[in-house]
Motif scaffolding. Structure first.
Motif, PDB file in Angstrom:
ATOM      1  N   UNK A  38      35.049  39.549  25.594  1.00  0.00           N
ATOM      2  CA  UNK A  38      36.087  38.471  25.776  1.00  0.00           C
ATOM      3  C   UNK A  38      36.620  38.301  24.147  1.00  0.00           C
ATOM      4  N   UNK A  39      37.683  38.963  23.895  1.00  0.00           N
ATOM      5  CA  UNK A  39      38.199  38.869  22.527  1.00  0.00           C
ATOM      6  C   UNK A  39      38.445  37.353  21.942  1.00  0.00           C
ATOM      7  N   UNK A  40      39.101  36.693  23.067  1.00  0.00           N
ATOM      8  CA  UNK A  40      39.547  35.400  22.795  1.00  0.00           C
ATOM      9  C   UNK A  40      39.726  34.628  24.131  1.00  0.00           C
ATOM     10  N   UNK A  41      39.472  33.327  24.098  1.00  0.00           N
ATOM     11  CA  UNK A  41      39.396  32.354  25.371  1.00  0.00           C
ATOM     12  C   UNK A  41      40.998  32.798  25.889  1.00  0.00           C
ATOM     13  N   UNK A  50      43.089  40.241  26.186  1.00  0.00           N
ATOM     14  CA  UNK A  50      41.898  39.184  26.015  1.00  0.00           C
ATOM     15  C   UNK A  50      40.745  40.088  26.291  1.00  0.00           C
ATOM     16  N   UNK A  51      40.710  41.100  26.271  1.00  0.00           N
ATOM     17  CA  UNK A  51      39.545  42.112  26.442  1.00  0.00           C
ATOM     18  C   UNK A  51      39.720  43.136  25.709  1.00  0.00           C
ATOM     19  N   UNK A  52      38.088  43.592  25.278  1.00  0.00           N
ATOM     20  CA  UNK A  52      38.273  44.827  24.451  1.00  0.00           C
ATOM     21  C   UNK A  52      36.903  45.733  25.029  1.00  0.00           C
ATOM     22  N   UNK A  53      36.899  46.904  25.262  1.00  0.00           N
ATOM     23  CA  UNK A  53      36.102  47.835  25.555  1.00  0.00           C
ATOM     24  C   UNK A  53      35.352  48.603  24.370  1.00  0.00           C
ATOM     25  N   UNK A  54      34.076  47.966  24.380  1.00  0.00           N
ATOM     26  CA  UNK A  54      33.251  48.595  23.237  1.00  0.00           C
ATOM     27  C   UNK A  54      32.022  49.407  23.521  1.00  0.00           C
ATOM     28  N   UNK A  55      31.451  50.337  22.693  1.00  0.00           N
ATOM     29  CA  UNK A  55      30.306  51.074  23.120  1.00  0.00           C
ATOM     30  C   UNK A  55      29.251  50.564  22.042  1.00  0.00           C
ATOM     31  N   UNK A  77      35.956  34.608  41.215  1.00  0.00           N
ATOM     32  CA  UNK A  77      36.798  33.746  40.310  1.00  0.00           C
ATOM     33  C   UNK A  77      36.130  32.665  39.235  1.00  0.00           C
ATOM     34  N   UNK A  78      34.688  32.445  39.617  1.00  0.00           N
ATOM     35  CA  UNK A  78      34.344  31.364  38.630  1.00  0.00           C
ATOM     36  C   UNK A  78      34.138  32.133  37.184  1.00  0.00           C
ATOM     37  N   UNK A  79      34.319  33.172  37.028  1.00  0.00           N
ATOM     38  CA  UNK A  79      34.387  33.799  35.740  1.00  0.00           C
ATOM     39  C   UNK A  79      35.686  33.210  35.022  1.00  0.00           C
ATOM     40  N   UNK A  80      36.578  32.813  35.506  1.00  0.00           N
ATOM     41  CA  UNK A  80      37.545  32.300  34.686  1.00  0.00           C
ATOM     42  C   UNK A  80      37.376  30.969  34.031  1.00  0.00           C
ATOM     43  N   UNK A  81      36.946  29.987  34.870  1.00  0.00           N
ATOM     44  CA  UNK A  81      36.522  28.661  34.088  1.00  0.00           C
ATOM     45  C   UNK A  81      35.197  28.830  33.495  1.00  0.00           C
ATOM     46  N   UNK A  87      30.751  30.636  27.465  1.00  0.00           N
ATOM     47  CA  UNK A  87      30.633  32.039  26.455  1.00  0.00           C
ATOM     48  C   UNK A  87      31.404  31.354  25.400  1.00  0.00           C
ATOM     49  N   UNK A  88      31.386  32.348  24.223  1.00  0.00           N
ATOM     50  CA  UNK A  88      31.979  32.344  22.885  1.00  0.00           C
ATOM     51  C   UNK A  88      32.861  33.556  22.778  1.00  0.00           C
ATOM     52  N   UNK A  89      33.715  33.355  22.133  1.00  0.00           N
ATOM     53  CA  UNK A  89      34.578  34.488  21.801  1.00  0.00           C
ATOM     54  C   UNK A  89      33.656  35.737  21.470  1.00  0.00           C
ATOM     55  N   UNK A  90      33.907  36.817  21.720  1.00  0.00           N
ATOM     56  CA  UNK A  90      33.417  37.874  21.039  1.00  0.00           C
ATOM     57  C   UNK A  90      32.002  38.477  22.057  1.00  0.00           C
TER      58      UNK A  90
END
Length: 358
Positions: A38-41, A50-55, A77-81, A87-90
């Motif tokens: 999650x790159x940012x809220x 808002x998403x980034x794929x990392x390895x 759906x719960x993942x949204x709220x 979570x924190x950004x990153x």
């Protein structure tokens, strides 16, 4: 003295091996894991940015640890709220998965076994096994393990506890459930029918309404196309509703509460209509109706009854084997499509449980 020409082959071969460059132990055992960050809220509806794929490279498991490989990942759906409060950004996106143990230094989780774990959006995970739940040992071979994330997993447990522990639904009562074609709602309706109740379901497309009819719902309607939600609810059950399993919130909730019978019970499981709001919704407020009708409303999460999970999962599996419970899935293939599957869920694209198959 032995001449070099007559040196035994085994000795010469051993010397050659010693001269070969040796990889450091970590390099020999590293496994690459794909993760979605999650790159940012989220601000309003989620976006690709808002998403980034990392390895990342994972070390070999230490004593007591296991290396997991994701097989199925859940989209809920719960993942949204929860992304805002848990979570924190990153951070790696939260969520559960069915995973296969591919390396193990923990005797409780042998190589080749499958578990459910809250590993997040990861293709591979190294963990100590404390939060892993083994797939039940007598899981039928003809039942997909993905159902451990659906009807025989968290959504099924949510439906069961909402009906039995929160609502106390009784035979002959009338139940209303919205988002009824989703992972939780579709199980709610079927369990209510098992208990001998009248079930009314609301969904967001004609195809979903047809699905509810297949499941045995007594009444079902498309809330997007009815002229009046109030009239649709009255038509479906003129005498009102004893119980309401709430998944949506917002205006639907305000209208539905007016249709409750005296001493009605409301189980608040979700509020998906509000999850992407940038400005909080306001009113109308239900307090007077709740007072006059003496209603009971209770929010809940399935984790409250975690001590009952093993028994409850066996009950759900029993109904599935008996043909009393159907578990429809909406499967997206490919770990790279996790964000797209999540956004599709929030737009109502799924019928049944949303799953990503790796």
């Amino acid at each position: 003295m032995t001449s070099p020409q007559l040196m035994p082959l085994s000795v010469k071969f051993s010397e050659q091996l010693l001269r070969l460059p040796q990889l450091p132990p970590k390099q020999r055992t590293m496994v690459q894991a794909k993760t979605w960050i999650l790159t940012k809220y989220f601000d309003g509806f989620p976006k690709d940015s808002d998403f980034e794929l990392k390895v990342e490279e994972l070390p070999a498991p230490k004593d007591g640890e296991v290396l997991l490989e994701a097989v199925f990942l859940t989209i809920d759906p719960y993942m949204r709220p929860f992304s805002r409060v848990r979570m924190n950004e990153g951070d790696v996106m939260i969520g559960a998965q069915v995973a296969k143990v591919i390396q193990s230094k923990n005797p409780a989780f042998p190589v080749g076994s499958h578990v459910v774990g809250r590993c997040g959006w990861r293709s591979h995970t190294v963990c100590d096994g404390k939060d892993l739940v083994p797939i039940m040992p007598d899981w039928p071979q003809d039942v997909s393990l993905s159902l451990a994330l659906g009807g025989i997993g968290m959504p099924g447990l949510t439906a069961l506890y909402g009906i039995e522990e929160v609502l106390g639904l009784q035979k002959g009562e009338t139940l209303l459930v919205n988002a009824a074609a989703g992972a939780v709602g579709s199980v709610v309706g079927q369990l209510a029918k098992i208990k001998g109740c009248k079930v009314v379901g609301s969904a967001g497309s004609d195809a979903k309404v047809a699905f509810l009819k297949e499941l045995g719902f007594d009444e079902a309607f498309n809330y997007k196309t009815v002229g009046s939600l109030e009239e649709a609810l009255k038509k479906a059950s003129p005498e009102g509703y004893d119980c309401f399993f709430e998944n949506v919130g917002g205006p639907f909730s305000s209208v539905a509460i007016q249709q409750m019978k005296n001493f009605g019970r409301i189980a608040v499981c979700g509020a998906i209509s509000t999850y992407n709001d940038t400005t909080p919704q306001t009113g109308p407020y239900p307090h007077l109706t709740m007072i006059f009708k003496q209603l009971k409303m209770e929010g809940f999460m399935q984790s409250r009854w975690e001590h009952k999970h093993p028994e409850s999962l066996k009950r759900l599996m029993g109904w599935l084997k008996e043909g009393k419970l159907q578990c429809r899935e909406h499967i997206t293939r490919g770990f790279e499509k996790m964000p797209a599957a999540f956004m599709g869920l929030l737009q109502g694209e799924n019928v049944g449980k949303a799953i990503v198959a790796v």
